[in-house]
Design a protein around this motif. Structure first.
Motif, PDB file in Angstrom:
ATOM      1  N   ALA A 180      34.678  -1.130   7.876  1.00 40.88           N
ATOM      2  CA  ALA A 180      33.871  -2.178   8.517  1.00 40.88           C
ATOM      3  C   ALA A 180      32.547  -1.571   8.988  1.00 40.88           C
ATOM      4  N   PRO A 181      31.597  -2.405   9.382  1.00 39.97           N
ATOM      5  CA  PRO A 181      30.321  -1.872   9.880  1.00 39.97           C
ATOM      6  C   PRO A 181      30.544  -0.922  11.057  1.00 39.97           C
ATOM      7  N   HIS A 182      29.770   0.165  11.044  1.00 36.17           N
ATOM      8  CA  HIS A 182      29.878   1.166  12.101  1.00 36.17           C
ATOM      9  C   HIS A 182      28.605   2.005  12.139  1.00 36.17           C
ATOM     10  N   ARG A 183      28.531   2.886  13.127  1.00 43.09           N
ATOM     11  CA  ARG A 183      27.442   3.847  13.202  1.00 43.09           C
ATOM     12  C   ARG A 183      27.947   5.054  13.981  1.00 43.09           C
ATOM     13  N   HIS A 184      27.271   6.183  13.828  1.00 40.53           N
ATOM     14  CA  HIS A 184      27.680   7.411  14.505  1.00 40.53           C
ATOM     15  C   HIS A 184      26.486   8.339  14.623  1.00 40.53           C
ATOM     16  N   ASP A 185      26.643   9.374  15.452  1.00 42.03           N
ATOM     17  CA  ASP A 185      25.499  10.234  15.750  1.00 42.03           C
ATOM     18  C   ASP A 185      25.370  11.445  14.828  1.00 42.03           C
ATOM     19  N   PHE A 186      25.911  11.395  13.645  1.00 41.85           N
ATOM     20  CA  PHE A 186      25.784  12.491  12.684  1.00 41.85           C
ATOM     21  C   PHE A 186      25.302  11.936  11.348  1.00 41.85           C
ATOM     22  N   GLU A 187      24.713  12.814  10.551  1.00 39.60           N
ATOM     23  CA  GLU A 187      24.255  12.450   9.222  1.00 39.60           C
ATOM     24  C   GLU A 187      25.464  12.300   8.303  1.00 39.60           C
ATOM     25  N   GLU A 188      25.365  11.394   7.361  1.00 36.45           N
ATOM     26  CA  GLU A 188      26.452  11.172   6.412  1.00 36.45           C
ATOM     27  C   GLU A 188      25.831  10.976   5.025  1.00 36.45           C
ATOM     28  N   THR A 189      26.205  11.846   4.100  1.00 32.57           N
ATOM     29  CA  THR A 189      25.715  11.760   2.729  1.00 32.57           C
ATOM     30  C   THR A 189      26.879  11.423   1.813  1.00 32.57           C
ATOM     31  N   ALA A 244      39.727   2.978  20.714  1.00 33.50           N
ATOM     32  CA  ALA A 244      39.877   3.902  21.838  1.00 33.50           C
ATOM     33  C   ALA A 244      39.376   5.304  21.479  1.00 33.50           C
ATOM     34  N   LEU A 245      39.590   5.742  20.226  1.00 31.96           N
ATOM     35  CA  LEU A 245      39.210   7.091  19.817  1.00 31.96           C
ATOM     36  C   LEU A 245      37.762   7.211  19.344  1.00 31.96           C
ATOM     37  N   ALA A 246      37.161   6.123  18.904  1.00 28.59           N
ATOM     38  CA  ALA A 246      35.817   6.174  18.329  1.00 28.59           C
ATOM     39  C   ALA A 246      34.790   6.865  19.243  1.00 28.59           C
ATOM     40  N   PRO A 247      34.725   6.535  20.536  1.00 27.09           N
ATOM     41  CA  PRO A 247      33.722   7.201  21.378  1.00 27.09           C
ATOM     42  C   PRO A 247      33.909   8.726  21.459  1.00 27.09           C
ATOM     43  N   LYS A 248      35.149   9.182  21.418  1.00 28.63           N
ATOM     44  CA  LYS A 248      35.432  10.626  21.442  1.00 28.63           C
ATOM     45  C   LYS A 248      34.750  11.326  20.271  1.00 28.63           C
ATOM     46  N   TYR A 249      34.613  10.616  19.135  1.00 31.08           N
ATOM     47  CA  TYR A 249      34.025  11.178  17.927  1.00 31.08           C
ATOM     48  C   TYR A 249      32.614  10.639  17.669  1.00 31.08           C
ATOM     49  N   HIS A 250      31.974  10.167  18.721  1.00 33.96           N
ATOM     50  CA  HIS A 250      30.574   9.716  18.660  1.00 33.96           C
ATOM     51  C   HIS A 250      30.357   8.637  17.609  1.00 33.96           C
ATOM     52  N   THR A 251      31.317   7.703  17.550  1.00 35.11           N
ATOM     53  CA  THR A 251      31.282   6.615  16.578  1.00 35.11           C
ATOM     54  C   THR A 251      31.370   5.285  17.317  1.00 35.11           C
ATOM     55  N   GLU A 252      30.640   4.312  16.823  1.00 36.77           N
ATOM     56  CA  GLU A 252      30.701   2.957  17.370  1.00 36.77           C
ATOM     57  C   GLU A 252      31.133   2.018  16.251  1.00 36.77           C
ATOM     58  N   LEU A 253      32.233   1.297  16.477  1.00 38.32           N
ATOM     59  CA  LEU A 253      32.686   0.306  15.519  1.00 38.32           C
ATOM     60  C   LEU A 253      31.969  -1.006  15.860  1.00 38.32           C
ATOM     61  N   LEU A 254      31.246  -1.525  14.905  1.00 36.00           N
ATOM     62  CA  LEU A 254      30.454  -2.731  15.152  1.00 36.00           C
ATOM     63  C   LEU A 254      31.298  -3.959  14.875  1.00 36.00           C
ATOM     64  N   LYS A 255      31.162  -4.949  15.702  1.00 28.99           N
ATOM     65  CA  LYS A 255      32.015  -6.144  15.632  1.00 28.99           C
ATOM     66  C   LYS A 255      31.734  -6.994  14.387  1.00 28.99           C
ATOM     67  N   GLU A 256      30.493  -7.037  13.983  1.00 27.44           N
ATOM     68  CA  GLU A 256      30.155  -7.907  12.859  1.00 27.44           C
ATOM     69  C   GLU A 256      29.056  -7.282  12.027  1.00 27.44           C
ATOM     70  N   ALA A 257      28.815  -7.876  10.903  1.00 32.69           N
ATOM     71  CA  ALA A 257      27.745  -7.393  10.032  1.00 32.69           C
ATOM     72  C   ALA A 257      26.417  -7.522  10.769  1.00 32.69           C
ATOM     73  N   TYR A 258      25.479  -6.728  10.395  1.00 33.98           N
ATOM     74  CA  TYR A 258      24.180  -6.665  11.070  1.00 33.98           C
ATOM     75  C   TYR A 258      23.128  -7.328  10.254  1.00 33.98           C
TER      76      TYR A 258
END
Length: 180
Positions: free
Chosen positions: A68-77, A166-180
């Motif tokens: 699902a839509p998400h974002r995080h504080d690291f680069e992803e290739t 619950a775990l997403a913030p520990k790994y600097h990830t945000e699960l987005l509720k809906e498409a952007y």
């Protein structure tokens, strides 16, 4: 008048405590294969093997799969090895085909989806490492790189989502509720 040569620090010595990593995701039974959101992720190089610099995850995405839509504080290739998928980056959709590489900058909302009728295989490189630990903590171990995770009933899906949230913030990830 002589031109000066810039001075650069010398390279540090070779760290003999670090070893070569050789991953064979189709035959190495020691690699972690993790079922997550219907996909299967195999960790081929962990952050423990790179001093936290990056990790590499071999992703098997069946038709209809992808996070699902998400974002995080690291680069992803992502390097697409087989098939084609749809990548959405800041609301703009792109078709990504075998041989293509895309880079998602840190903190940008994104998702990918296999809208084709065939499985997709891609390599995901996260820098710095850490995402592989999130997958291991929230996912379900499966037998092989292409094994499907067990189907979850509605209650199990809800429990999985609560655990992931619950775990997403520990790994600097945000699960987005809906498409952007």
């Amino acid at each position: 008048m002589s031109e000066s040569t810039p001075q650069y620090p010398p390279l540090p010595p070779d760290n003999l405590q670090r070893t070569l990593t050789l991953a064979r995701p189709d035959t190495d039974q020691t690699l972690p294969h993790i079922g997550l959101v219907g996909d299967t992720y195999t960790i081929t190089v962990s952050g423990d093997e790179t001093n936290g610099r990056f990790c590499v995850i071999d992703m098997h995405i069946p038709p209809g799969g992808g996070p699902a839509p998400h974002r995080h504080d690291f680069e992803e290739t992502f390097i697409l090895l087989e098939g084609e998928m749809e990548a959405t980056f800041r609301g703009k959709k792109s078709l990504v085909r075998a041989g293509d590489t895309i880079n998602i900058p840190a903190n940008a909302p994104h998702q990918f989806h296999n809208s084709s009728s065939k499985p997709v295989r891609l390599l995901c490189i996260c820098s710095p490492a850490g995402q592989e630990k999130f997958f291991q903590e929230v996912g379900i171990p499966v037998a092989t790189r292409t094994a499907a995770p067990p189907k979850l009933d509605k209650e199990q899906q809800e429990q999985f989502m609560e655990k992931a949230k619950a775990l997403a913030p520990k790994y600097h990830t945000e699960l987005l509720k809906e498409a952007y």
